[in-house]
Design an enzyme around this catalytic site. Sequence first.
Site, short mmCIF file in Angstrom:
data_model
loop_
_atom_site.label_atom_id
_atom_site.label_comp_id
_atom_site.label_asym_id
_atom_site.label_seq_id
_atom_site.Cartn_x
_atom_site.Cartn_y
_atom_site.Cartn_z
N GLU A 46 4.05 -11.11 -11.94
CA GLU A 46 3.04 -11.99 -11.35
C GLU A 46 2.46 -12.91 -12.42
OE1 GLU A 46 -1.18 -11.55 -8.83
OE2 GLU A 46 -0.33 -9.82 -9.87
N LYS A 135 0.28 -16.14 -2.66
CA LYS A 135 -0.49 -14.95 -2.31
C LYS A 135 -1.41 -15.24 -1.14
CE LYS A 135 -1.95 -11.91 -5.53
NZ LYS A 135 -2.79 -11.27 -6.58
N CYS A 169 1.52 -8.22 -5.78
CA CYS A 169 0.45 -7.31 -6.18
C CYS A 169 -0.22 -6.65 -4.97
CB CYS A 169 -0.55 -8.05 -7.08
SG CYS A 169 -1.49 -6.95 -8.17
#
Length: 309
Positions: A46, A135, A169
């Site tokens: 990430e 995200k 994540c």
Amino acid sequence: MHPKTVKVGVVQATPALFDLAKSVELVISWIEKGTQAGCQLLLFPETFIPCYPRGLRFDAVVGRRSEKGRAMWLDYWTNSIEVGSPEMNRISEAINKAGLFVALGVTEREPVGGSLHCSLLYFGKDGQLLGKHRKLKPTGLERFIWGQSDGDSLVSFDTELGKIGGLICWENYMPLARTAMYQKGIEIYLAPTADARPAWQSTVQHIALEGRCFVLAGNQYVTKADYPERYQNELADEPAVMSRGGSVIVSPMGEILAGPLWDQEGLLTAELDFAELIKSKLDFDCVGHYARPDVFQLLVVNQPDMVRV
């Protein structure tokens, strides 16, 4: 037809924090290492470009921002990457030369407006950008620096290696987001992260077992000393090792194929045997014979169809 095998790699490395030019050089270097190791697919952590700004507060509290924080934001913004930029073109050229699929975690800068997103960029082996996932919901104070995305960011790709997609994540703690990916038939599930807790290993194994898919999870290895000198005072209370890593590759039955790798840089590799993926569906398939569409239905707004590559 005999099921195929695919060799994959997961990069666990220290980024060139707050330095776009050096970040690009690092990405190219790790692509070369992946090629030398025979990888057909390479996953980066990430926000490998320009870094996950762990420990930095951007001098903000509820109801107040400052010029100091805005200067820090400008530094982060300046060193983030823009799709279509010369930096992106250099990475694309390196991928084309290497001839492997790459998934690269970056902080992506919007060309209009200037907002930042935590993104996962997917490149074909010809170096062309296949698509990107942003995200959906940045976690905690990440929301101060990154925008959020929507359903059209839930991309997936049907490639010669298999069906590829994933989440970033703590998106992986969103059951409906995971299910949205499973519904596309993901076989190689990518989970780049900044979470270096040992508990993350349980999360990754659960996803593999739940989705009956291979899971690749990549993280950075970062120490306080890796940060630029200008930010050392901001990190006075932080530990010497700020991210231990923990990158790992897991089978559809939750077995560890490589890693977890702790406290160092490295390239994890594994041969993914698709026979194991098929065998894992005997007794569980969350979107197949174990599903109950008469009871549960999931509508994902604007999720794109899987792209055939």
